[in-house]
Structure formats: structure tokens, C-alpha cells
Design a protein around this motif. Structure first.
Motif, short mmCIF file in Angstrom:
data_model
loop_
_atom_site.label_atom_id
_atom_site.label_comp_id
_atom_site.label_asym_id
_atom_site.label_seq_id
_atom_site.Cartn_x
_atom_site.Cartn_y
_atom_site.Cartn_z
N ALA A 21 0.80 -1.23 0.00
CA ALA A 21 0.00 0.00 0.00
C ALA A 21 0.83 1.28 0.00
O ALA A 21 0.27 2.37 -0.12
N THR A 143 -10.56 1.61 1.10
CA THR A 143 -11.53 0.53 0.96
C THR A 143 -10.80 -0.80 0.84
O THR A 143 -9.58 -0.84 0.67
N SER A 144 -11.54 -1.88 0.91
CA SER A 144 -10.99 -3.21 0.63
C SER A 144 -11.35 -3.59 -0.80
O SER A 144 -12.54 -3.82 -1.10
N LEU A 145 -10.37 -3.67 -1.65
CA LEU A 145 -10.66 -4.02 -3.04
C LEU A 145 -11.11 -5.47 -3.17
O LEU A 145 -11.92 -5.79 -4.04
N GLU A 146 -10.60 -6.35 -2.32
CA GLU A 146 -11.07 -7.73 -2.33
C GLU A 146 -12.56 -7.80 -1.99
O GLU A 146 -13.34 -8.48 -2.68
N ALA A 162 -14.34 2.72 -4.82
CA ALA A 162 -13.12 2.77 -5.63
C ALA A 162 -13.38 3.44 -6.98
O ALA A 162 -12.55 4.21 -7.47
N ASP A 170 -6.03 0.58 -0.93
CA ASP A 170 -6.56 -0.69 -0.46
C ASP A 170 -6.09 -0.92 0.97
O ASP A 170 -4.90 -0.83 1.27
N TYR A 172 -6.58 -3.77 2.52
CA TYR A 172 -6.26 -5.20 2.59
C TYR A 172 -7.03 -5.95 3.67
O TYR A 172 -6.53 -6.89 4.28
#
Length: 246
Positions: A21, A143-146, A162, A170, A172
Motif C-alpha cells: 500500500a 476501501t478493501s478491493l477484495e 473505488a 486498499d 487489505y
């Protein structure tokens, strides 16, 4: 013990932030520093599970960070069969409230704002990002991209956080936020989004300090107001910020 398992999971999160990151954090900090040096402002909005209050008026924190919050209250009750009458034009009330708040606020083109949503799906931060972007504010989303990649957006724009932001960091956090697998339980427990989002924000702020110092500029920052010398020091820092803007 589960408490140690949790701490080990946080250590893994820290490793992820360090290895994956830092480039995005650095880009966000550089954008904010350029804005501050140019006389612009740096705002932070409510961050969902990451408490924005942890970043405001804190010992070791930057005076430059300003809150952006708003609330609307409408009393317009209707009765009986008229309650569900259609609008002449369908609108997204949340987006329109965010637009009104942004345009009525002290936010201006060239400013920066941090917004956050671990899932990326929460409508309020998406609305703020869209509304701020419409007037030329640089939007930084955490944010959490996953997580967000595995769920459909519910905002009227069809965007998740996003997609609505200029810079995306991210955090994570895993899908669903809960992070700890426990034998005997069907689902994971213990979320990571709060600690992850706050760590990302402090990473950004430390980079802001570094970049200001590299330019030969002295950042304005707080010390604890509970120290005997705290109130006077902080008063000087607030005066310094009002004169130089960073």
C-alpha cells in the motif's frame, strides 16, 4: 490463545500494508501536500468503521486535517393514501444531500478529502466522493478491493467507492471484514477494517510530514492538551497553520 491469534492477524495486515500500500499512500500524501502548499484544504469525512475522530485534534496529529460532516432533518409527513405518491422526477436523496452539503460548505476546487468504506458499497461515502469530485475536489478512498470486488454496488450511480474516487488505497481487509478463523465456528470473527483504516490514515499523515520537511516547510501539529505545556503549544501551532496553511 485467540487474543494472540488476533494480534498475529494484525501483524499480517501490517505486512500487507507495508509491502503493497505504500505507493498509493505516498501518492495520496503528495497530492495533499501540493494542495496545502497551494493554499487549499484537507478534509476527512466519517470513515465508517474507522473512527475519523481518531485523526482530529490528536497528539502528534496535523492541524491541517479538517472534519467534513453534515446532517439533514426534514419534517414533511403525509397521510393515508397519499403517503406513497410518486415523485415527478426520481432522485437519490443521499446523493442530493451530499451535493447540497458540499456546495454549501467551505470545500473548494483543488481541496482534498478522504472518504472510507470497507466494502466500498456504503452509499454515504460514495455520494460524498461523487459530490466532491463534481466541484473539483481530489477524492481519496480507503476501501478493501477484495471485498468490493465480490459484491455489487447499490449506489444509484452504479459505482462503488473505488470507482468514485481519484486515488484509491486498499486497506487489505478480507471479504466480509471478519478475519479470524476459529475451530467450532462456522464463520470468521473479529473485524480488521477499523484498525486498518486508521493505520492507513496515519501512514498518509506521516508521509505528509515527511514531504513538507523535504520541502523545507514546518508542519503544524498538535501535542497532548493534557501536558502542562500542551494548550500553549497547540495555540501556537493553530496560529502557525492559520498563517501558512499547513
Amino acid at each position: 490463545m485467540l487474543q494472540i491469534d488476533y494480534l498475529n492477524r494484525v501483524r499480517t495486515l501490517i505486512d500487507d500494508l507495508e509491502s503493497k500500500a505504500t505507493a498509493e499512500v505516498n501518492a495520496a500524501a503528495e497530492t495533499i501536500v501540493q494542495a496545502l502548499v497551494a493554499g487549499k484544504q484537507f478534509f476527512i469525512s466519517p470513515l465508517g468503521h474507522g473512527n475519523d475522530g481518531d485523526l482530529l485534534h490528536r497528539a502528534g496529529g496535523l492541524v491541517a486535517v479538517q472534519p467534513f460532516r453534515f446532517a439533514f432533518s426534514i419534517t414533511d409527513k403525509t397521510g393515508g393514501i397519499e403517503r406513497d405518491r410518486p415523485r415527478e422526477q426520481e432522485i437519490d436523496p443521499g446523493l442530493e444531500q451530499a451535493r447540497c452539503a458540499v456546495r454549501c460548505s467551505r470545500m473548494r476546487a483543488g481541496d482534498c478529502i478522504i472518504v472510507g468504506s470497507v466494502s466500498g458499497r456504503s452509499t454515504a461515502p460514495v455520494s460524498i466522493a461523487i459530490a466532491a469530485g463534481e466541484i473539483g475536489v481530489t477524492t481519496i478512498g480507503i476501501t478493501s478491493l477484495e471485498y468490493s470486488s465480490r459484491i455489487e454496488p447499490i449506489h444509484s450511480s452504479g459505482k462503488n467507492l473505488a470507482a468514485a474516487c481519484d486515488i484509491v488505497i486498499d486497506n487489505y481487509v478480507p471479504y466480509g471484514d471478519a478475519s479470524l478463523e476459529v475451530e467450532g465456528l462456522a464463520e470468521h470473527i473479529v473485524p480488521l477494517s477499523g484498525v486498518a483504516t486508521i493505520m492507513v490514515c496515519w501512514m498518509v499523515k506521516t508521509q505528509i510530514v515527511e514531504k513538507l520537511l523535504q520541502r523545507g516547510l514546518q508542519p503544524s501539529y498538535y501535542i497532548s492538551a493534557n501536558r502542562p505545556d500542551g494548550p500553549e503549544f497547540n495555540k501556537r501551532m493553530q496560529q502557525q497553520f492559520s498563517e501558512q496553511g499547513y
